[in-house]
Design an enzyme around this catalytic site. Structure first.
Site, PDB file in Angstrom:
ATOM      1  CG  ASP A 487      -2.245  -0.487   1.066  1.00 32.76           C
ATOM      2  OD1 ASP A 487      -2.701  -0.478  -0.089  1.00 32.76           O
ATOM      3  OD2 ASP A 487      -2.878  -0.905   2.048  1.00 32.76           O
TER       4      ASP A 487
HETATM    5  C1  GLC Z   1      -1.801  -3.619   5.279  1.00 23.56           C
HETATM    6  C2  GLC Z   1      -2.986  -3.684   4.363  1.00 23.56           C
HETATM    7  C3  GLC Z   1      -2.735  -4.579   3.192  1.00 23.56           C
HETATM    8  C4  GLC Z   1      -1.432  -4.243   2.537  1.00 23.56           C
HETATM    9  C5  GLC Z   1      -0.301  -4.223   3.531  1.00 23.56           C
HETATM   10  C6  GLC Z   1       0.994  -3.776   2.943  1.00 23.56           C
HETATM   11  O1  GLC Z   1      -1.653  -4.825   5.946  1.00 23.56           O
HETATM   12  O2  GLC Z   1      -4.140  -4.105   5.041  1.00 23.56           O
HETATM   13  O3  GLC Z   1      -3.767  -4.461   2.257  1.00 23.56           O
HETATM   14  O4  GLC Z   1      -1.205  -5.207   1.553  1.00 23.56           O
HETATM   15  O5  GLC Z   1      -0.620  -3.348   4.587  1.00 23.56           O
HETATM   16  O6  GLC Z   1       1.026  -2.427   2.672  1.00 23.56           O
HETATM   17  C1  GLC Z   2      -0.767   2.611   5.731  1.00 15.97           C
HETATM   18  C2  GLC Z   2       0.006   1.433   6.275  1.00 15.97           C
HETATM   19  C3  GLC Z   2      -0.307   0.187   5.502  1.00 15.97           C
HETATM   20  C4  GLC Z   2      -1.786   0.014   5.385  1.00 15.97           C
HETATM   21  C5  GLC Z   2      -2.491   1.284   4.914  1.00 15.97           C
HETATM   22  C6  GLC Z   2      -3.986   1.066   4.988  1.00 15.97           C
HETATM   23  O1  GLC Z   2      -0.376   2.861   4.441  1.00 15.97           O
HETATM   24  O2  GLC Z   2       1.397   1.635   6.250  1.00 15.97           O
HETATM   25  O3  GLC Z   2       0.278  -0.930   6.142  1.00 15.97           O
HETATM   26  O4  GLC Z   2      -2.034  -0.992   4.471  1.00 15.97           O
HETATM   27  O5  GLC Z   2      -2.128   2.356   5.712  1.00 15.97           O
HETATM   28  O6  GLC Z   2      -4.722   2.204   4.922  1.00 15.97           O
END
Ligand code: GLC
Ligand code: GLC
Length: 822
Positions: A487
């Site tokens: 993300d």
């Molecule tokens: C969080 C999110 C997931 C994403 C991950 C890596 O766990 O829920 O959707 O893949 O972060 O950024």
């Molecule tokens: C932030 C976090 C990530 C998560 C995302 C969800 O980017 O670092 O882990 O998946 O928020 O909104």
């Protein structure tokens, strides 16, 4: 250092001191009514949606850290002292304390001055209420004159509004107290048709519903004036902060024991039957009263608890293993499976790190979570798939999230996370492999929940694949869009304004930045599609009219594979991405972010490099550059500063979260990959490094619960290397379950039967397992007779070719599998 121990026979974790490094929590409820509960009775409850139907109030980020919960106070009326039998909120030193977290229930027992108290919290199956079963025992030689006070704080339903809109909230709170039952009915007079009730099995000596009367001016929950004086005020809340507190007098003879039950419930009434008498403003309480009559009786509460235990015995019984490693056994048999069910229920909405107001059901998250629970509740996995599919966009893309209450795509976050659609293919494949239910492909499903847009679900999958094909970049790799699985890899974001959301801000049209991760995921998804398409054709015969065949999907996979070798291979590992300038990321050419874990995992899982040796090369690079004793970090070297063109990943200080933290979700991909290349020892070693049970001994460092996975463990660049955060709601749960059960132990559903193909550590002489699969019980016994990974199967005494056990005839209930590894 440990703060408790595992009681595997009872499937419980037993916490032996209340001051754990962080609140160690558990979940109540598994259908519609849910609660979070900590080891000192902190937490809150909600109905279905943690934001929109919050029953009780909880303030995150508090001091002390876990304030607000399902509190009780005991007062010794002769001496005048009082304490909390769950330690919080008075924090009185207890002579004994023990908290047992089990599946869907928590029991906190304590003893002070000869008064033993045990409180069991749970939600009966099929009900929208929670039971607090209190047992008080006087272990003294003299009689005890006690007062028991309950205390909860009502939330005004919308948890976000409740925490922010005080100019309105302070005027709207309303309650009724009738027949000793406290009813919370804020906004019931207008558009809400639901209310909460809080009741006690005993006659009351008093009650309170005004927080300021109960606590007294400027006092906290640790010293309510009502408890101090032993006198309730019988206060009725008008606005401000409505609470619920009962006061029960308990006289216990020497040695005597007494049970007292509290019930907190949620009730909806039909819109035209809200008031009784009609035309009044008084809640129609009939429906709630029925539940109260039932569950305020000890025998019924006990029975409900037994039913709950049995339900979990049934769910956890779908796969049982007995291996030489106790950490593996308890995670597979109990806690990891349980955590997978919790992620099924909660997605990423409510934990002690997810506030319950932020996130809906994630599209990619929910599809991956499904991999961990599909064998326990295939019918509900089916429903989940249908819910997700109905939010899919016509172009094959996906809303990144949907709201659990409405099941509609969330417009605030929108779409454009280009990995999202591919996960649906993986989830559907996993569901069909588990259940053999090919009919799901024919379900007519809407796009964007729009009536009239229905096509068979199968076409949704086709469009999901097409979505990637329609979005290739300059190197023919998939465009990344807002982000892929990571993300925080925001290559089109270019955010320079504080407070902008990395999730929703996109400043570039995104025609350049590409993801090697999505490429690998796409290959994997195409392989699954090929499997589905082939079988689908077989099943439907001439009625199969879809233009693309199994071979087409294999061709898409092969083409993408060539692209990856051309643009995504760096010589010793797979590259990560190309940014908006067309510069590579995850390459020796970079000074920071040279190597990332995600593409090594996903590409090898998709079979890349298994033949030409590059898979082993990539995994060796992971071992060399990314592995630490606490798990495998996400990338190296960590980003030392914020880079506009990389986005959120570089926003975190080095070693945390996506910036080189041990992002546990990705570790099992490497375990799976290591198993696929035949490295059982390495796969299992990585498994053990992040296995919470195996980390129990270092709880003071790990900090989070030793019975569930956390999303993140601080990486080697962090000051707090080895410290975990964000426990419970993480894709880590499902993927570790898949890695250990399907790839290391090797018990893996396939379209045509159950596959048994273990890649276990060299030191193991075997293991035993039972697996319920499509209604048949497989009793599996694995023996090691040589150092390798070659597997020979004997089914009911007869050897078979290969490792997939053909489906038995309809009259078979048990299949005996003997696997010999050489
Ligand atoms: C969080 C999110 C997931 C994403 C991950 C890596 O766990 O829920 O959707 O893949 O972060 O950024
Ligand atoms: C932030 C976090 C990530 C998560 C995302 C969800 O980017 O670092 O882990 O998946 O928020 O909104």
């Amino acid at each position: 250092m440990k703060f408790g121990y595992f009681d595997d026979a009872h499937r419980e974790y037993v916490i032996t001191r209340p001051d754990t490094p962080l609140p160690w929590i558990n979940y109540l409820g598994c259908e519609a009514y849910f609660g979070l509960i900590s080891n000192t009775a902190g937490g809150y409850s909600f109905y279905k949606d943690a934001r929109l139907r919050r029953l009780t109030r909880y303030r995150y980020n508090n001091a002390p850290i876990d304030m607000g919960g399902r509190y009780l106070y005991l007062r010794d009326n002769s001496a005048g002292n009082y304490w909390s039998p769950t330690w919080m909120p008075t924090r009185t030193k207890l002579d004994e304390y023990e908290c047992r977290h089990g599946q869907g229930y928590t029991t906190i027992t304590s003893r002070l001055g000869g008064i033993r108290s045990s409180v069991r919290y749970f939600v009966p199956l099929g009900e929208s209420l929670e039971i607090w079963q209190v047992r008080l025992t006087n272990e003294n030689a003299s009689d005890a004159d006690l007062s028991l006070f309950s205390a909860i704080e009502f939330c005004l339903w919308d948890a976000n509004d409740d925490a922010t809109n005080f100019q309105r909230n302070y005027s709207i709170g309303q309650v009724e107290v009738v027949d000793d039952v406290i009813y919370h009915k804020t906004e019931y007079r207008e558009r809400r048709d639901h209310f909460a009730y809080f009741a006690c099995s005993e006659p009351l000596a008093g009650f309170d519903t005004k927080r300021e009367e109960f606590l007294g001016p400027y006092r906290g929950w640790n010293e309510p004036v009502v408890v101090e004086t032993g006198q309730s005020c019988n206060s009725l809340a008008h606005g401000w902060q409505p609470i619920g507190s009962h006061h029960v007098k308990v006289l216990l003879k020497a040695g005597e024991q007494k049970q007292i039950i509290f019930i907190l419930g949620y009730q909806e009434n039909p819109g035209d039957d809200k008031f009784d008498p009609p035309g009044s403003q008084i809640i129609n309480k009939k429906s709630a009263k029925k539940s109260l009559e039932k569950y305020l009786r000890t025998a019924n509460a006990d029975q409900a608890f037994e039913d709950l235990r049995e339900y979990w015995t049934m769910l956890l019984g779908k796969l049982k293993v007995s291996t030489p490693d106790q950490h593996t056994d308890r995670m597979v048999n109990i806690w990891n499976a349980y955590q997978c069910m919790v992620t099924f229920n909660m997605s990423r909405s409510a934990s002690y790190f997810e506030s319950g107001i932020g996130r809906g059901m994630g599209f990619r998250d929910s599809n991956q979570d499904l991999l961990g629970f599909v064998h326990m509740i295939p019918e509900r996995a089916r429903e989940r798939i249908l819910d997700l599919t109905a939010t899919q966009l016509k172009n094959g893309g996906a809303f990144h999230q949907y709201q659990p209450l409405t099941k509609r795509g969330n417009n605030d976050v929108g779409s454009g996370f280009n990995d999202d659609p591919a996960w649906l293919v993986l989830a559907v494949a996993a569901y069909i492999k588990e259940s053999g239910d090919w009919s799901i492909l024919d379900e007519p499903m809407q796009y964007e929940n729009e009536p009239g847009t229905e096509t068979p679900l199968y076409e949704h999958l086709q469009r999901a694949i097409q979505y990637t094909l329609d979005r290739l970049g300059p190197n023919n790799l998939p465009l990344i869009g807002r982000a892929d699985w990571n993300d925080c890899l925001n290559l089109n974001c270019f955010s320079d304004t504080p407070g902008q959301s990395f999730q929703t801000t996109t400043n570039k049209d995104g025609k350049v930045a590409e993801s090697v991760f999505i490429a690998g995921l796409f290959v994997l998804a195409c392989q699954e599609m090929a499997g589905i398409a082939g079988k689908k054709k077989e099943e439907s015969g001439p009625s199969f009219v879809y233009p693309l065949s199994s071979d087409d999907y294999l061709r898409f996979a092969a083409d993408m594979e060539s692209t990856i070798w051309a643009a995504g291979w760096d010589g010793d590992w797979f590259r990560r991405a190309y940014d908006d300038y067309g510069h590579v990321l995850g390459s020796k050419e970079n000074t920071e972010g040279q190597i990332f874990i995600e593409p090594q995992g996903i590409c090898v899982m998709a079979g890349l490099g298994l033949e030409n040796g590059n898979a082993v090369k990539a995994l060796d690079s992971v071992g060399q550059h990314l592995a630490t004793p606490h798990g495998i970090v996400l990338q190296q070297p960590a980003f030392s500063q914020y880079y506009l063109h990389l986005g959120e990943i570089s926003s975190y200080p080095p070693g945390y979260k996506e910036n080189a933290g041990i992002f546990c979700h990705t570790n099992p991909w490497i375990m799976i990959a290591e198993a696929m290349v035949g490295h059982g020892d390495r796969a299992f070693d990585y498994y053990t490094r992040i296995n919470p049970s195996a980390r129990e001994e270092i709880s003071e460092l790990h900090k989070c619960e030793p019975y569930v996975y956390a999303q993140m463990i601080a990486g080697k660049d962090a000051a707090t290397h080895g410290e975990a955060k964000n426990s419970w709601l993480s894709g880590t749960s499902a993927w570790n379950y898949v890695a250990i059960t399907q790839f290391i132990l090797g018990i893996r559903p396939a379209f045509d039967g159950l596959e048994v193909k273990p890649v276990i550590p060299s030191g193991w002489d075997g293991f035993e397992a039972t697996r319920l699969f499509r209604g048949v019980r497989y009793e599996i016994s694995v023996k090691r007779e040589g150092p390798g990974n070659e597997v020979n199967l004997e089914i009911d005494g007869k050897p078979i070719e290969g490792t997939v056990i053909p489906l038995p005839g309809n009259d078979t209930s048990t299949v005996k599998v003997r696997a010999v590894i050489r």
